[in-house]
Design an enzyme around this catalytic site. Structure first.
Site, PDB file in Angstrom:
ATOM      1  N   LYS A 193       0.848  -1.188   0.000  1.00 18.49           N
ATOM      2  CA  LYS A 193       0.000   0.000   0.000  1.00 18.49           C
ATOM      3  C   LYS A 193       0.890   1.247   0.000  1.00 18.49           C
ATOM      4  O   LYS A 193       1.576   1.532   0.972  1.00 18.49           O
ATOM      5  CB  LYS A 193      -0.915   0.050   1.219  1.00 18.49           C
ATOM      6  CG  LYS A 193      -1.963   1.162   1.043  1.00 18.49           C
ATOM      7  CD  LYS A 193      -2.581   1.644   2.328  1.00 18.49           C
ATOM      8  CE  LYS A 193      -1.726   2.632   3.055  1.00 18.49           C
ATOM      9  NZ  LYS A 193      -1.609   3.958   2.407  1.00 18.49           N
ATOM     10  N   GLU A 267      10.638   0.722  10.045  1.00 17.71           N
ATOM     11  CA  GLU A 267      11.636   1.758   9.779  1.00 17.71           C
ATOM     12  C   GLU A 267      10.935   3.079  10.042  1.00 17.71           C
ATOM     13  O   GLU A 267      10.081   3.492   9.273  1.00 17.71           O
ATOM     14  CB  GLU A 267      12.128   1.621   8.330  1.00 17.71           C
ATOM     15  CG  GLU A 267      13.481   2.235   8.119  1.00 17.71           C
ATOM     16  CD  GLU A 267      13.380   3.681   7.705  1.00 17.71           C
ATOM     17  OE1 GLU A 267      13.381   4.544   8.622  1.00 17.71           O
ATOM     18  OE2 GLU A 267      13.288   3.943   6.505  1.00 17.71           O
ATOM     19  N   CYS A 301      13.799  10.468   6.680  1.00 13.31           N
ATOM     20  CA  CYS A 301      13.811   9.927   8.040  1.00 13.31           C
ATOM     21  C   CYS A 301      15.191  10.027   8.669  1.00 13.31           C
ATOM     22  O   CYS A 301      15.312  10.198   9.871  1.00 13.31           O
ATOM     23  CB  CYS A 301      13.316   8.491   8.041  1.00 13.31           C
ATOM     24  SG  CYS A 301      14.110   7.478   6.800  1.00 13.31           S
ATOM     25  N   GLU A 398      10.809  15.111  15.607  1.00 17.91           N
ATOM     26  CA  GLU A 398      11.125  15.069  14.181  1.00 17.91           C
ATOM     27  C   GLU A 398      10.268  16.103  13.458  1.00 17.91           C
ATOM     28  O   GLU A 398       9.039  16.053  13.533  1.00 17.91           O
ATOM     29  CB  GLU A 398      10.821  13.665  13.648  1.00 17.91           C
ATOM     30  CG  GLU A 398      11.096  13.499  12.184  1.00 17.91           C
ATOM     31  CD  GLU A 398      10.852  12.072  11.698  1.00 17.91           C
ATOM     32  OE1 GLU A 398       9.763  11.528  11.958  1.00 17.91           O
ATOM     33  OE2 GLU A 398      11.752  11.515  11.048  1.00 17.91           O
TER      34      GLU A 398
HETATM   35  P1  NAI Z   1       2.149   7.896   8.583  1.00 20.15           P
HETATM   36  O1  NAI Z   1       3.031   7.036   9.393  1.00 20.15           O
HETATM   37  O2  NAI Z   1       0.768   8.136   9.042  1.00 20.15           O
HETATM   38  O3  NAI Z   1       2.042   7.273   7.100  1.00 20.15           O
HETATM   39  C1  NAI Z   1       2.894   6.318   6.536  1.00 20.15           C
HETATM   40  C2  NAI Z   1       2.074   5.219   5.866  1.00 20.15           C
HETATM   41  O4  NAI Z   1       1.334   4.510   6.848  1.00 20.15           O
HETATM   42  C3  NAI Z   1       1.046   5.706   4.863  1.00 20.15           C
HETATM   43  O5  NAI Z   1       1.002   4.809   3.808  1.00 20.15           O
HETATM   44  C4  NAI Z   1      -0.252   5.659   5.655  1.00 20.15           C
HETATM   45  O6  NAI Z   1      -1.386   5.521   4.853  1.00 20.15           O
HETATM   46  C5  NAI Z   1      -0.043   4.441   6.485  1.00 20.15           C
HETATM   47  N1  NAI Z   1      -0.825   4.355   7.707  1.00 20.15           N
HETATM   48  C6  NAI Z   1      -1.320   5.354   8.474  1.00 20.15           C
HETATM   49  N2  NAI Z   1      -1.975   4.856   9.535  1.00 20.15           N
HETATM   50  C7  NAI Z   1      -1.882   3.517   9.464  1.00 20.15           C
HETATM   51  C8  NAI Z   1      -2.331   2.442  10.277  1.00 20.15           C
HETATM   52  N3  NAI Z   1      -3.021   2.647  11.402  1.00 20.15           N
HETATM   53  N4  NAI Z   1      -2.042   1.174   9.903  1.00 20.15           N
HETATM   54  C9  NAI Z   1      -1.341   0.942   8.798  1.00 20.15           C
HETATM   55  N5  NAI Z   1      -0.902   1.911   7.983  1.00 20.15           N
HETATM   56  C10 NAI Z   1      -1.151   3.187   8.307  1.00 20.15           C
HETATM   57  O7  NAI Z   1       2.905   9.257   8.361  1.00 20.15           O
HETATM   58  P2  NAI Z   1       2.258  10.668   7.929  1.00 20.15           P
HETATM   59  O8  NAI Z   1       0.988  10.876   8.681  1.00 20.15           O
HETATM   60  O9  NAI Z   1       2.201  10.708   6.471  1.00 20.15           O
HETATM   61  O10 NAI Z   1       3.366  11.692   8.439  1.00 20.15           O
HETATM   62  C11 NAI Z   1       3.385  12.153   9.793  1.00 20.15           C
HETATM   63  C12 NAI Z   1       4.808  12.284  10.271  1.00 20.15           C
HETATM   64  O11 NAI Z   1       5.438  11.011  10.291  1.00 20.15           O
HETATM   65  C13 NAI Z   1       5.715  13.125   9.421  1.00 20.15           C
HETATM   66  O12 NAI Z   1       5.628  14.472   9.713  1.00 20.15           O
HETATM   67  C14 NAI Z   1       7.073  12.572   9.772  1.00 20.15           C
HETATM   68  O13 NAI Z   1       7.553  13.162  10.953  1.00 20.15           O
HETATM   69  C15 NAI Z   1       6.814  11.115  10.013  1.00 20.15           C
HETATM   70  N6  NAI Z   1       7.135  10.295   8.829  1.00 20.15           N
HETATM   71  C16 NAI Z   1       8.281   9.574   8.828  1.00 20.15           C
HETATM   72  C17 NAI Z   1       8.640   8.850   7.723  1.00 20.15           C
HETATM   73  C18 NAI Z   1       9.882   8.065   7.675  1.00 20.15           C
HETATM   74  O14 NAI Z   1      10.361   7.745   6.599  1.00 20.15           O
HETATM   75  N7  NAI Z   1      10.443   7.672   8.784  1.00 20.15           N
HETATM   76  C19 NAI Z   1       7.840   8.863   6.514  1.00 20.15           C
HETATM   77  C20 NAI Z   1       6.614   9.600   6.625  1.00 20.15           C
HETATM   78  C21 NAI Z   1       6.316  10.300   7.738  1.00 20.15           C
END
Ligand code: NAI
Ligand code: MG
Length: 795
Positions: A193, A267, A301, A398
């Site tokens: 996804k 990750e 990240c 972050e």
């Molecule tokens: P997120 O963690 O909500 O989204 C990442 C993925 O997880 C997306 O595909 C989303 O649809 C999915 N997702 C969301 N809730 C889920 C659940 N309960 N179960 C399974 N999948 C789920 O991150 P978001 O909201 O886009 O960004 C928020 C913050 O997270 C950012 O500001 C940043 O600080 C951090 N982040 C860190 C990343 C990294 O590479 N370590 C990447 C993206 C965001």
């Protein structure tokens, strides 16, 4: 028209837009609408529900994609399950050919994919073209190699099954490649996804799978938001979950998968230090920072988001940095001379703005260069915050945007302390011309990736992943491949519940000793190198299978675990000792066990009613096992990865630090030894909870520890009710990894409890400890985490 002389004066760039006609045409072919890619074709979603995907640079709607429901996820998992049967049986060479074909097709469409990625995500074309997409192709090439080699290089391993993979929006296609390439190489099938903000390159990849002739159902793409991700993660047909994203969602997923037996890698976020010593090449370090925090708008990240500068050069360095910031160009992602593109969404833009405001409020000095900013779209200027307190919000949280926070330090020790003052541990960048110091720091910084005089280097051959709340598991390299394999002896099943220990109601051990039962003595706990009375003051009767009470064991509780962890925290020098030193001590334990073999045999016989022969075999095997890991203590080598740049990339096997170990009922002595020895061999300290049924073989063991020069605190033994002690270990922030082989523990409770500091939990289940399944590299691998240190060579 500008004349050349004027242009040379200002050195202004003219606009240099990359054409996006082919992307527009492609979107047109799909009538700007996409269903899910299931079983080799785009399918209509179960519900007639879709959402908009737009370009953050200008708000233009690019397409509509389906919002996946549980029914869509069901169909995708069913397709992947069907495809697994033949894909997993395919010869490695055949899978290699498929991965190679994917790499070739990606390479042929590099330009198209780069433009699509920049339109969807907002990242500058220079980066998508030169970094993201070439790395995507590289990942498939590299893993084509693994597909070919797994059979010969990793005998005894097999694929896990259907992998549910959820990825974020910052490197959409690259994260897809990091997930899909190793999964397929190892013989798994996937349902992926993509992030709701950036699903388009994943859909383009789906098309590439079809073009390249990948068998139907091997790769399935289901689009949607968090709920769709949750449905995938929770699907019973999924055997392995791989997630990249926020720590918050990482925790949710840890809890959601607890007790399901699903293999998990996470990750997550980071707040990585970028450490500049006064002897560094400051101009290079400034360029390094541009790549560390302004690469991909800082939405990385492992971004070097915490600048730590040595005090003496701080002002000079900030001045150079501010001057460089004033030359950064923010604007159209499709312009080839853009340095910083658009932030992914308005939510993210607001988040960044709010955090910067918070920093200002908390006393930071905020610098933003006066450079032209686009009038509309999700743009945020490069930002430097100085005078930041280490405990302030912007130093801890972050930000995930083009915002750098700076602090100063005086000595290398202070730099290490500041660097490690974070709940995360993803990456670190160290700048100094002194290689001795750099390597010393690299070893002391708690991060999965360390770059020396460099930053943000990635390659398929090197592992990537974090410590602590940055998650667990690695992606890339051999270490990443293991995430998609399981030992062929299969997933061990949890043994039969042995029941709770019979807890003695007597208020104290003395009371029991004074009772009618002929009890020789009460075994105390062993904490910090000393025998300790349990905090509760209670003990429990240890009863043999014939119903006879054979002794008393201390009833340890939460407080005893805390004391043991505290003692372990003071014994950090164990991890710094050489492998040779540790080997000597493990041999010594074996020698002392051998000298007292008769005593241990007698103990086993009275505890378990084992025959004389079985007891003798268990003791002898325990001695051999200690020898085995003593032998390994100076041989569990890391590697130098052959990365695609001029670096010596050291993959170091590092101990976790403090481990919790919960022992099984079967083989009371051998199970204990089989788990403790590998943990010690590689430099961990251990808090061990022995079998509640048969604790006395373990409590006898502390006399061996005493006489074998094991430093105080390196091993603590806490007897009592296994399930609650294991839960306490799972919850403890300083316990960095947990092995739960307990016969009466509940994996769901333990794994859910580990979501606090996101420690990896190895739920081992029962196995035949006397066989080869009871020892080997698997244990050493589970007792270590790989740190990749990139050391440059050449000038
Ligand atoms: P997120 O963690 O909500 O989204 C990442 C993925 O997880 C997306 O595909 C989303 O649809 C999915 N997702 C969301 N809730 C889920 C659940 N309960 N179960 C399974 N999948 C789920 O991150 P978001 O909201 O886009 O960004 C928020 C913050 O997270 C950012 O500001 C940043 O600080 C951090 N982040 C860190 C990343 C990294 O590479 N370590 C990447 C993206 C965001
Ligand atoms: Mg979210």
């Amino acid at each position: 028209m500008a004349i050349i002389k004027d242009i040379l004066q200002t050195m202004e760039y003219g606009p240099s837009p990359e054409s996006n006609e082919h992307v527009i045409a492609w979107l047109g072919q799909h009538e700007r609408g996409f269903g899910h890619f299931i079983d080799g074709k785009f399918t209509d979603p179960a519900a007639n529900d879709s959402f908009e995907v737009s370009s953050p640079a200008n708000g233009n709607v690019l397409a509509h994609v389906a919002r996946g429901t549980t029914e869509d996820v069901d169909r995708a998992v069913a397709a992947a399950t069907r495809a697994f049967k033949s894909w997993s049986k395919l010869a490695g060479h055949e899978r290699a050919r498929h991965l190679y074909a994917l790499a070739r097709h990606i390479q042929k469409r590099e330009r198209f994919l780069a433009v699509l990625e920049s339109m969807d995500n907002g990242k500058p074309i220079r980066e998508s073209r030169d970094i993201d997409i070439p790395l995507v192709a590289r990942h498939f090439y590299h893993h084509a190699g693994w597909a070919e080699l797994i059979e010969s290089e990793l005998p005894g391993y097999q694929p896990v099954g259907v992998c549910g993979q959820v990825i974020p929006w910052n490197f959409p296609l690259l994260m897809l490649a990091w997930k899909i390439a190793p999964a397929l190489a190892a013989g798994n099938t996937v349902v992926l996804k993509p992030a709701e903000q950036t699903p388009l390159t994943a859909l383009a990849f789906a098309e590439i799978c079809r073009e390249a002739g990948l068998p139907d159902g091997v790769v399935n793409i289901v689009t949607g938001e968090g709920e769709t991700g949750a449905a995938l993660v929770g699907h019973p047909g999924v055997a392995k979950v791989a997630f990249t994203g926020s720590t918050e969602v990482g925790r949710i997923i840890r809890r959601a998968t607890a007790g399901t037996g699903k293999k998990l890698s996470l990750e997550l976020g980071g707040k990585s230090p970028f450490i500049v010593f006064e002897d560094a090449d400051l101009d290079s370090a400034v360029e390094g920072l541009v790549d560390a925090i302004w690469f991909n708008q800082g939405e990385v990240c492992c971004a070097g988001s915490r600048l730590l500068v040595q005090e003496g050069i701080a002002e000079k360095f900030y001045a150079k940095l501010r001057a460089r910031m004033a030359t950064l160009r923010v604007g159209d992602p499709l312009d080839k001379s853009t340095d910083i593109g658009a932030v992914v969404s308005t939510e993210q833009l607001e988040r960044i703005g709010a955090l910067v405001a918070k920093g200002k409020q908390e006393g930071a000095e905020v610098f933003q260069p006066s450079i032209p900013m686009p009038a509309k779209g999700c743009f945020f200027p490069p930002t430097l915050m100085t005078g930041v307190e280490p405990a302030s919000t912007v130093a801890m949280v972050e930000i995930f945007g083009p915002v750098l926070v700076a602090m100063t330090f005086r000595t290398p020790d202070e730099a290490v302390a500041l660097a490690n003052n974070t709940r995360y541990g993803l990456a670190a960048s160290i700048w100094s011309e002194n290689i001795n110091r750099s390597l010393d720091l690299a070893a002391r910084v708690k991060a999965g990736v360390v770059w020396i005089n460099a930053t943000n280097l990635f390659d398929a051959a090197a592992g990537f992943g974090g410590y602590h709340e940055s998650g667990f598991g690695r992606e890339g390299g051999l270490e990443g491949l293991y995430e998609y394999l399981v030992p062929s002896h299969g997933k061990p099943t949890k043994g039969t519940k042995a029941g709770k220990p019979q807890l003695n109601a007597a208020p104290s051990t003395t009371a029991i000793a004074a009772s009618a039962e002929p009890i020789d003595r009460t075994a105390k706990l062993y904490i910090g190198g000393k025998q300790a009375r349990p905090d509760s003051g209670y003990s429990y009767a240890v009863v043999n299978p014939a119903g006879k009470t054979v002794g008393l064991a201390g009833l340890g509780n939460r407080k005893d675990i805390r004391n043991a962890v505290e003692a372990a925290a003071k014994a950090g020098s164990w991890g710094a000792a050489t492998g040779h030193n540790r080997a000597q001590i493990l041999y010594y334990i074996a020698e002392n066990l051998s000298a007292r073999a008769a005593e241990f045999e007698a103990r086993l016989r009275s505890l378990t009613s084992a025959s004389a022969k079985d007891a003798a075999v268990e003791v002898a095997t325990s001695i051999r096992r200690a020898f085995f890991y003593a032998g390994f203590a100076d041989k569990y080598d890391g590697a130098v990865h052959a990365t695609k740049s001029r670096h010596v990339t050291l993959a170091m096997n590092e101990p976790f630090g403090i481990m919790g170990i919960v022992c099984p009922d079967e083989a009371p002595l051998l199970g204990f030894v089989s788990l403790l020895m590998p943990a010690l061999a590689v430099g961990n300290r251990a808090v061990v909870v022995p079998s509640a049924r048969y604790p006395l073989a373990a409590t006898d063991f502390y006399q061996l520890l005493d006489t074998s020069d094991v430093p105080a605190g390196v091993v603590s033994i806490v007897t009592g009710e296994t399930a609650s002690l294991a839960k306490t270990l799972a919850e403890h922030d300083e316990v960095a990894a947990l092995w739960d082989f307990g016969s009466t523990t509940d994996a769901a409770t333990i794994e859910a409890a580990s979501a606090g500091n996101l420690k990896p939990v190895w739920t081992g289940g029962s196995r035949d400890w006397s066989s080869s399944d009871g020892q080997g590299r698997e244990f050493l691998r589970r007792a270590t985490q790989v740190k990749n240190i990139w050391v440059p060579y050449g000038e």
